[in-house]
Write an enzyme that holds these catalytic residues in place. Sequence first.
Site, PDB file in Angstrom:
ATOM      1  N   ARG A 112       0.225  -4.977  12.661  1.00 55.46           N
ATOM      2  CA  ARG A 112      -0.531  -4.319  13.703  1.00 55.46           C
ATOM      3  C   ARG A 112      -0.872  -5.181  14.646  1.00 55.46           C
ATOM      4  O   ARG A 112      -0.983  -4.770  15.609  1.00 55.46           O
ATOM      5  CB  ARG A 112      -1.900  -3.691  13.051  1.00 55.46           C
ATOM      6  CG  ARG A 112      -1.556  -2.746  11.994  1.00 55.46           C
ATOM      7  CD  ARG A 112      -2.925  -1.902  11.559  1.00 55.46           C
ATOM      8  NE  ARG A 112      -2.600  -0.897  10.458  1.00 55.46           N
ATOM      9  CZ  ARG A 112      -3.211   0.411   9.848  1.00 55.46           C
ATOM     10  NH1 ARG A 112      -4.615  -0.353  10.836  1.00 55.46           N
ATOM     11  NH2 ARG A 112      -3.495   1.323   9.403  1.00 55.46           N
ATOM     12  N   ARG A 144       0.597  -1.382   0.196  1.00 58.54           N
ATOM     13  CA  ARG A 144      -0.350   0.530  -0.299  1.00 58.54           C
ATOM     14  C   ARG A 144       0.801   1.131  -0.007  1.00 58.54           C
ATOM     15  O   ARG A 144       1.844   1.599   0.769  1.00 58.54           O
ATOM     16  CB  ARG A 144      -0.937  -0.090   1.020  1.00 58.54           C
ATOM     17  CG  ARG A 144      -2.005  -1.497   1.492  1.00 58.54           C
ATOM     18  CD  ARG A 144      -2.413  -1.001   2.163  1.00 58.54           C
ATOM     19  NE  ARG A 144      -3.538  -2.547   2.118  1.00 58.54           N
ATOM     20  CZ  ARG A 144      -4.960  -2.407   2.729  1.00 58.54           C
ATOM     21  NH1 ARG A 144      -4.942  -1.523   4.243  1.00 58.54           N
ATOM     22  NH2 ARG A 144      -5.174  -3.238   3.481  1.00 58.54           N
ATOM     23  N   SER A 175     -11.016  -6.350   9.744  1.00 60.62           N
ATOM     24  CA  SER A 175     -11.566  -5.640   9.379  1.00 60.62           C
ATOM     25  C   SER A 175     -13.030  -6.433   8.352  1.00 60.62           C
ATOM     26  O   SER A 175     -12.146  -7.660   7.540  1.00 60.62           O
ATOM     27  CB  SER A 175     -11.053  -4.313   7.812  1.00 60.62           C
ATOM     28  OG  SER A 175     -12.647  -3.478   8.062  1.00 60.62           O
TER      29      SER A 175
END
Length: 425
Positions: free
Chosen positions: A388, A261, A351
Site C-alpha cells: 500500500r 490474509r 493503523s
Amino acid sequence: MIDLRLLREDPDRVRASQRARGEDVALVDALLSADELRRSSGVRFDELRAEQKQLGKLIPKATPEERAELLKKAEQLKTDVKAADAAQDEADAEAKRLLLQLGNIVHEDVPVGGEEDFVVLETHGTIRDFGAEGFEPKDHLELGEALGAIDVERGAKVSGSRFYYLTGVGALLELALVNAAIAQATEAGFIPMLTPALVRPRAMEGTGFLGQAAENVYHLEKDDYYLVGTSEVPLAAYHMDEIVDAEKLPLRYAGFSPCFRREAGTYGKDTRGIFRVHQFDKVEMFSYVDPADAEAEHRRLLEWEKQWLTGLELPFQVIDVATGDLGASASRKFDCEAWIPTQGKYRELTSASNCDSFQARRLSVRMREGKKVQPLATLNGTLCAVPRTIVALLENHQLPDGSVRVPEMLRPYLGGREVLEPVAK
C-alpha cells in the site's frame, strides 16, 4: 478479554459497548448468568470438599456402629464432590467460552457507527493538482509495470489472484522502505524483531483474531498452525505467561514479517494492482505499557506514524475509527489514510490501536509493581505496510514521463536515486 469484575459491577457499560459495536447485547446477560453459575458451582464444590475433609477426621474416632454410617456418608460425599467438580469445570468452560466472544470495551470518545462513520481528526500535506501540471495521473500498476517494478500477471499465473512479484527497482523499493522504517523505529527506542509467520492457536486466539476476523485467517489444519496477518500476533504472544517488572515498562518492539490474509468478503474490491493482496510484508510497532499510560502511548504511536508518512511526503488524513470497525481487541483505533490520486480518495496505510489489557488478559501477560500483580496494556501501530505504501508513493510522486520522484528520506536507502526511471520494454 475484559475484566469480569467490570462486567459484574457495570453491566450496562458492557451492554452499551456491545451495542455500539453492532454486536449481540444478549451475550452480556448470558455471560453474567454463566459467571454466576461458575461462582456458585465453585462455592458448592468448596463446601462439599470441606465437609468431606471434616468427615475424614471423624471416621478414625468413631465407634464401630458410627463408622459404618460415616463410611456410607463418605461414599455419597465422594460421588457428590466428583459431580460438583465436573459441574464447576463445565461452568468455568462455558463462562470462558462466552467471555472470549466479547469484544473489548470501546473508549467513550470513539464515534458510534460503521465503516463510513469515522471522524476526520487531522489532514496533512497538499494534494497535487495534476490537471494544473498538464497531465493525467497513471495508476500504480501502470507506473509499476513501466518501471519494471511490479508483475501481477506472473503472480497470478504462479499463485492466483491477489498475488504479485516485486521486481527490479520494485524489490529495491520494498527493501528501502523496510530499512527506513526500522531505522525510524530503532531511533525511537523500539527493539527490531524478525518474528515467526506461523503461530499456535493460543497466540492467534489470544490476540483476538479467531473471533469476527477468523474468516480472513489462513489455517494449516494438518499441523494446527495459523499464518499471521500481522506481526502483532507473535509480538503480543512474545511475553505470554510472563510477569514483567513495572520498572522495565514500556517495552517496545518493531516487528518485520510476511503477512497473510484471505481477504474474505472483498470480492470485486481493489482487484487491480497490489493495494489489497493475500501476502505482503509489514513493519509493525508494538508496545507493552502500564495501563495508566495506554492512552498516552496510543498518541505516541500515532505521532510516529505521522512522522513516517510526512517523511515520505504523502498527503494523508488521520481518522478516529468508528465502533463498528474497530475489531474485537481495540478500544480505540486511529487510521492514517493516504491520498490515492487515481482513486480520488484517501485509503488506509497505517493503523494504531489501543487494546488496553484485553490481549494481556487472554495471553496472561502481567506486570509486577511492588506486591501487586496485574495485566498490563498492549498497543500496536503499523509503520509500513509495504504494498500500500508503494501504491501511494508511485501515484503521488509520478512525473509526466512515467518516472517517479524518490522522497529525500528514502534516497539513502536506494543508493542515492532521486528518480525511478521507466525501463525499456
